[in-house]
Design a protein around this motif. Sequence first.
Motif, short mmCIF file in Angstrom:
data_model
loop_
_atom_site.label_atom_id
_atom_site.label_comp_id
_atom_site.label_asym_id
_atom_site.label_seq_id
_atom_site.Cartn_x
_atom_site.Cartn_y
_atom_site.Cartn_z
N LYS A 292 -7.77 1.32 8.36
CA LYS A 292 -7.34 0.43 7.31
C LYS A 292 -5.87 0.69 6.94
O LYS A 292 -5.40 1.82 7.03
CB LYS A 292 -8.22 0.60 6.06
CG LYS A 292 -9.64 0.07 6.23
CD LYS A 292 -10.40 0.16 4.93
CE LYS A 292 -11.80 -0.42 5.08
NZ LYS A 292 -11.76 -1.88 5.39
N LYS A 293 -5.19 -0.37 6.52
CA LYS A 293 -3.77 -0.24 6.20
C LYS A 293 -3.52 0.71 5.02
O LYS A 293 -2.46 1.32 4.94
CB LYS A 293 -3.17 -1.62 5.93
CG LYS A 293 -3.01 -2.46 7.19
CD LYS A 293 -2.33 -3.79 6.92
CE LYS A 293 -2.11 -4.56 8.22
NZ LYS A 293 -1.47 -5.87 7.99
N GLU A 294 -4.50 0.82 4.11
CA GLU A 294 -4.35 1.76 3.01
C GLU A 294 -4.25 3.20 3.53
O GLU A 294 -3.49 4.01 3.01
CB GLU A 294 -5.53 1.64 2.04
CG GLU A 294 -5.56 0.36 1.24
CD GLU A 294 -6.25 -0.79 1.96
OE1 GLU A 294 -6.46 -1.84 1.34
OE2 GLU A 294 -6.59 -0.63 3.16
N LYS A 295 -5.04 3.52 4.58
CA LYS A 295 -4.97 4.85 5.18
C LYS A 295 -3.68 5.02 5.99
O LYS A 295 -3.11 6.11 6.05
CB LYS A 295 -6.20 5.09 6.05
CG LYS A 295 -7.49 5.25 5.27
CD LYS A 295 -8.64 5.68 6.16
CE LYS A 295 -9.91 5.92 5.35
NZ LYS A 295 -11.04 6.36 6.21
N SER B 159 0.83 -1.21 0.00
CA SER B 159 0.00 0.00 0.00
C SER B 159 0.87 1.26 0.00
O SER B 159 0.57 2.23 -0.71
CB SER B 159 -0.93 0.01 1.22
OG SER B 159 -1.83 -1.07 1.19
N ASN C 117 -8.68 -8.80 12.97
CA ASN C 117 -8.77 -8.14 11.66
C ASN C 117 -7.44 -7.48 11.33
O ASN C 117 -7.22 -6.31 11.63
CB ASN C 117 -9.90 -7.10 11.67
CG ASN C 117 -10.04 -6.40 10.33
OD1 ASN C 117 -9.49 -6.84 9.32
ND2 ASN C 117 -10.76 -5.29 10.30
N GLN D 108 -6.41 -6.56 8.54
CA GLN D 108 -6.50 -5.59 7.44
C GLN D 108 -6.42 -4.16 7.97
O GLN D 108 -6.18 -3.22 7.22
CB GLN D 108 -7.81 -5.78 6.65
CG GLN D 108 -7.93 -7.13 5.97
CD GLN D 108 -6.83 -7.38 4.97
OE1 GLN D 108 -6.61 -6.60 4.05
NE2 GLN D 108 -6.10 -8.48 5.15
N ASN D 109 -6.65 -4.01 9.26
CA ASN D 109 -6.54 -2.72 9.93
C ASN D 109 -5.32 -2.72 10.85
O ASN D 109 -4.77 -3.77 11.17
CB ASN D 109 -7.79 -2.41 10.75
CG ASN D 109 -9.00 -2.14 9.88
OD1 ASN D 109 -8.97 -2.35 8.68
ND2 ASN D 109 -10.07 -1.66 10.49
#
Length: 412
Positions: free
Chosen positions: A396-399, A230, A375, A377-378
């Motif tokens: 979230k990891k994208e953020k 990411s 989870n 993913q976070n």
Amino acid sequence: MTKKELEHPSLDIVESKGTELSGRKIVLCVSGSVAAYKSIELARLLMRHGAKVTCVMSGASTKMIQPDYMKWATGNDVITKLTGKLEHINIADYKKSDLIIVYPATANTLGKLANGIDDTPISTVLTVGFGSKTPILMALAMHASMYENAAVKKNISFLKNKIDFITPNMIEGKAKVSEPEEVLDYVLTKFGLSSKLHGKKILITAGPTIEQIDPIRAITNQSSGKTGVSLAKELVSSGAKVTFVYGPGNEKPPKGAKIINVVTSKEMHTAVKKELKNKFDIVIMAAAISDYVPKNPSKKKIKSSNTNLTINLKKAPKIIDDIKKIQKNVLLVGFKAETNVTNIQLIKSAKRKLKDSSSDLIIANDIGTKRYKKNSQNNQIIVVDSKRSIVSGWMKKEKIAKIIKKQIELKL
């Protein structure tokens, strides 16, 4: 994007050179100049950086290049006439597109936009786009005498504070259209992608490593590589030149980066040292590299008949400790993972690593919490440097990647 569009072979190139324009919808208007053939390459360049391109062609331009060429180039139907489907509204009305490019733009097309004439598909699209305040970029192309015509100059003067122009190249008595690469650079700048990271050379590691016990069994960790992937995508989107050294993670590596696949910590160490022979501006060590590796891995499968098995491990070299020894002035970002510690303990551990590795930033996180295990993913990170600590909050990891990118920009 429909399933049919996704299957079009021309779309294989999307994001192959970068993700700066991902999600951007660009309308490419091709008017009747001999330079129309260059519009094919411009469309492909925009797509290679992530844009979705819809082409509108004038009648004159279709005599120079067939609409099928543009359909092949973009993977989308080409608009050559307006029908009851209201093509001009669908692509140029309020917030329907991010940018309209006229390439090449003739004196005729320029004059129609300046005077509100919309008697062709291109002029009608431009009239709608002009009214909806969709950004318009014109790359002019014509004979020098036409470019010097008082009426043409008047039209340019009227439009110059309302739309953008790319100045033509004056060659051999002609105002020749700018090259596709020049237009791409202009578009990237238009969207604010000339950030502090634009053009920076960045080396980033991500993913786990796998250490063999024997030809079948191995020691590894549960890193998916998601945060590193990411972050690499964010860096590419900012215009950075990214080299991505990737262990066997679950996430698909980012398009637009140079990918170097490795498996073991030794391979990662070797790849990083080899790449550091080149000059980098930033090094980010996001990989979950094995701290210990088997001392004497077996060349044959270890028999499963043994009741007990002892495996001797040895400490693997810390790759991050070598970075500043090789490139003293590089901006170094490290990662520190702990389990079931307080924020105070995590910050203390991160500051210790900051000092030991001579890093400029440490991204610390606790991967032992119940919510992370539930989870993954976070995550929550703490960004630590010599003066402060910033807690991201659970997201979230994208953020998370966007936050890390921002902190790197601030360090620059």
